[in-house]
Design an enzyme around this catalytic site. Structure first.
Site, mmCIF file in Angstrom:
data_model
loop_
_atom_site.group_PDB
_atom_site.id
_atom_site.type_symbol
_atom_site.label_atom_id
_atom_site.label_comp_id
_atom_site.label_asym_id
_atom_site.label_seq_id
_atom_site.Cartn_x
_atom_site.Cartn_y
_atom_site.Cartn_z
ATOM 1 N N LYS A 20 0.299 -10.838 8.202
ATOM 2 C CA LYS A 20 1.629 -10.213 7.823
ATOM 3 C C LYS A 20 2.269 -9.759 9.354
ATOM 4 O O LYS A 20 3.389 -9.609 9.620
ATOM 5 C CB LYS A 20 1.353 -9.238 6.866
ATOM 6 C CG LYS A 20 2.559 -8.320 6.629
ATOM 7 C CD LYS A 20 2.466 -7.151 7.270
ATOM 8 C CE LYS A 20 1.227 -6.148 7.051
ATOM 9 N NZ LYS A 20 1.321 -4.992 7.851
ATOM 10 N N LYS A 74 3.227 -1.664 18.175
ATOM 11 C CA LYS A 74 2.207 -2.265 17.382
ATOM 12 C C LYS A 74 2.189 -3.796 17.234
ATOM 13 O O LYS A 74 1.192 -4.422 17.236
ATOM 14 C CB LYS A 74 2.135 -1.478 16.138
ATOM 15 C CG LYS A 74 1.240 -2.220 14.850
ATOM 16 C CD LYS A 74 -0.176 -1.998 15.094
ATOM 17 C CE LYS A 74 -0.933 -2.784 14.119
ATOM 18 N NZ LYS A 74 -1.349 -2.530 12.883
ATOM 19 N N THR A 115 2.421 -0.678 9.050
ATOM 20 C CA THR A 115 2.786 -1.784 9.947
ATOM 21 C C THR A 115 3.892 -2.627 9.517
ATOM 22 O O THR A 115 3.573 -3.360 8.270
ATOM 23 C CB THR A 115 1.765 -2.552 10.543
ATOM 24 O OG1 THR A 115 0.844 -1.909 11.264
ATOM 25 C CG2 THR A 115 2.486 -3.498 11.557
HETATM 26 P P1 NA7 Z 1 -4.942 -2.249 1.956
HETATM 27 O O1 NA7 Z 1 -6.402 -1.892 1.815
HETATM 28 O O2 NA7 Z 1 -4.331 -3.646 1.451
HETATM 29 O O3 NA7 Z 1 -4.315 -1.110 1.144
HETATM 30 C C1 NA7 Z 1 -2.789 -1.337 0.635
HETATM 31 C C2 NA7 Z 1 -2.497 -0.094 0.232
HETATM 32 O O4 NA7 Z 1 -0.758 -0.463 -0.012
HETATM 33 C C3 NA7 Z 1 -3.005 0.287 -1.086
HETATM 34 O O5 NA7 Z 1 -2.854 1.535 -1.377
HETATM 35 C C4 NA7 Z 1 -1.930 -0.419 -2.246
HETATM 36 O O6 NA7 Z 1 -2.048 0.095 -3.582
HETATM 37 C C5 NA7 Z 1 -0.726 0.035 -1.683
HETATM 38 N N1 NA7 Z 1 0.440 -0.726 -2.150
HETATM 39 C C6 NA7 Z 1 0.815 -1.957 -1.952
HETATM 40 N N2 NA7 Z 1 1.825 -2.483 -2.734
HETATM 41 C C7 NA7 Z 1 2.434 -1.043 -2.783
HETATM 42 C C8 NA7 Z 1 3.727 -0.991 -3.616
HETATM 43 N N3 NA7 Z 1 4.596 -1.861 -3.929
HETATM 44 N N4 NA7 Z 1 3.846 0.369 -4.018
HETATM 45 C C9 NA7 Z 1 3.054 1.410 -3.503
HETATM 46 N N5 NA7 Z 1 1.771 1.147 -2.933
HETATM 47 C C10 NA7 Z 1 1.613 -0.257 -2.647
HETATM 48 O O7 NA7 Z 1 -4.208 -2.131 3.448
HETATM 49 P P2 NA7 Z 1 -4.716 -1.437 4.772
HETATM 50 O O8 NA7 Z 1 -5.176 0.161 4.224
HETATM 51 O O9 NA7 Z 1 -5.829 -2.328 5.500
HETATM 52 O O10 NA7 Z 1 -3.558 -1.291 5.626
HETATM 53 C C11 NA7 Z 1 -2.357 -0.519 5.283
HETATM 54 C C12 NA7 Z 1 -1.430 -0.852 6.192
HETATM 55 O O11 NA7 Z 1 -1.647 -0.373 7.453
HETATM 56 C C13 NA7 Z 1 -0.856 -1.955 6.637
HETATM 57 O O12 NA7 Z 1 0.471 -1.993 6.822
HETATM 58 C C14 NA7 Z 1 -1.306 -2.619 7.731
HETATM 59 O O13 NA7 Z 1 -0.901 -3.398 8.600
HETATM 60 C C15 NA7 Z 1 -1.667 -1.205 8.521
HETATM 61 P P3 NA7 Z 1 -2.875 -0.175 -4.430
HETATM 62 O O14 NA7 Z 1 -4.313 0.293 -4.400
HETATM 63 O O15 NA7 Z 1 -3.125 -1.752 -4.493
HETATM 64 O O16 NA7 Z 1 -2.451 0.075 -5.895
#
Ligand code: NA7
Length: 317
Positions: free
Chosen positions: A269, A200, A125
């Site tokens: 957010k 959304k 999102t």
């Molecule tokens: P989570 O459980 O906080 O997961 C966030 C994911 O995003 C996680 O895999 C993170 O990797 C990844 N992440 C965060 N920053 C980065 C960057 N800079 N580069 C690559 N990957 C990143 O969130 P949810 O699963 O609850 O939600 C995800 C989305 O779906 C969000 O937009 C919601 O609003 C709907 P990590 O494991 O921390 O290395």
């Protein structure tokens, strides 16, 4: 299935129990599927893609999270670009606009793997501007793009019960048929890229204000000496009753916040993005702006990584 039988649930509002993914007769696409972002939503999605017979290649920024899936048969890519190169359709689901821009535009990011015909579906999102920038970059390299933010949380992702709000390349949407079957109970194609993000964000306002109304209701009832379990029981017999209200009410009463289904900072957010979106059309959102302040207060109190039910802690002074 435990999602559908939380303690004290009123049976008359249970969703149909026969809607498990094993009853959906899924014929997995032979296309190779990539998945970037194994957060709370991503993990449930990948689990269901694998369980329904899809070939999945995963990548996550924190590499250790991939093991949970490689031991169940998933392949692992070393960078987002490599996953896109190895796969026909790559999905992603990351935290926020900054994370998505990193994922797509950074060195060895998604864009470097895109070549003509590649499909890329983002489920995060984010804001309309970011999602359109990503679409433009992917399409300019001959790729196909679909935005597909979801309504749901960790439990719903795990149960294959997300609601998919998609927009963009319709042929790619059709190619995703068996994937969407595995992860969602309903899916919608809403037209041009940007429409699904708008949908959304608009819907987030309802979840956010319902949650804050519930938090204030329970905080006040506590101060007045009412029994909150009784409050929830009465709500469950009234027309305001819903799965969301019921679950969050019980979580608030029992202080079940440490194992989040949706993190408070993730929902804040979304509230912030929805309020920013309202600025683009000068739509006042006085109630939701106040709700956002309550979310910010909960963050300031240290509840960012806890479940959204911790909003009650911000309301309960
Ligand atoms: P989570 O459980 O906080 O997961 C966030 C994911 O995003 C996680 O895999 C993170 O990797 C990844 N992440 C965060 N920053 C980065 C960057 N800079 N580069 C690559 N990957 C990143 O969130 P949810 O699963 O609850 O939600 C995800 C989305 O779906 C969000 O937009 C919601 O609003 C709907 P990590 O494991 O921390 O290395």
């Amino acid at each position: 299935d435990d999602y559908y039988a939380p303690e004290g649930y009123m049976p008359d509002i249970l969703p149909p129990l026969n809607d498990s993914i094993s009853s959906r007769n899924i014929i997995a696409t032979p296309m190779r599927i990539g998945f970037l972002g194994l957060g709370m939503i991503g993990r449930g999605v990948v689990d269901n893609l694998l369980r329904s017979g899809h070939e999945v290649t995963v990548w996550n920024r924190t590499t250790s999270k991939c093991y949970e899936f490689t031991k169940d048969g998933a392949l692992k890519g070393s960078t987002p670009a490599e996953v896109v190169q190895l796969c026909d359709i790559t999905f992603s689901c990351v935290s926020d606009p900054a994370a998505l821009k990193d994922l797509v535009f950074a060195n060895c990011g998604v864009l470097q793997g895109i070549s003509p015909g590649k499909g890329y579906v983002d489920m995060s999102t984010v804001d309309v501007e970011t999602i359109k920038d990503v679409q433009e970059a992917v399409v300019s390299k001959g790729g196909r793009f679909l935005e597909a933010p979801v309504i749901g949380n960790r439990m719903l992702a795990r149960a294959g019960q997300l609601v998919v709000l998609a927009a963009g390349d319709k042929a790619l949407y059709d190619d995703c048929y068996s994937c969407f079957q595995a992860i969602s109970k309903h899916k919608f194609h809403l037209g041009e890229v940007g429409s699904a993000t708008k949908m959304k964000l608009v819907l987030t306002l309802i979840f956010g204000s319902a949650l804050s109304g519930l938090a204030e209701c329970l905080a006040l009832s506590t101060k007045l000496g009412l029994d909150n379990t009784e409050v929830m029981k009465i709500i469950s017999h009234s027309s305001i009753s819903s799965i969301f209200i019921h679950e969050k009410g019980i979580d608030m009463i029992k202080n079940r916040i440490a194992e989040p289904n949706c993190k408070l900072n993730v929902m804040q957010k979304d509230m912030k993005l929805a309020i920013n979106l309202s600025d683009t059309v000068d739509q006042p959102l006085p109630v939701c702006a106040a709700v956002n302040e309550l979310f910010k207060k909960a963050k300031a109190k240290g509840y960012s990584e806890d479940d959204i039910a911790s909003l009650y802690r911000a309301a309960d002074l």
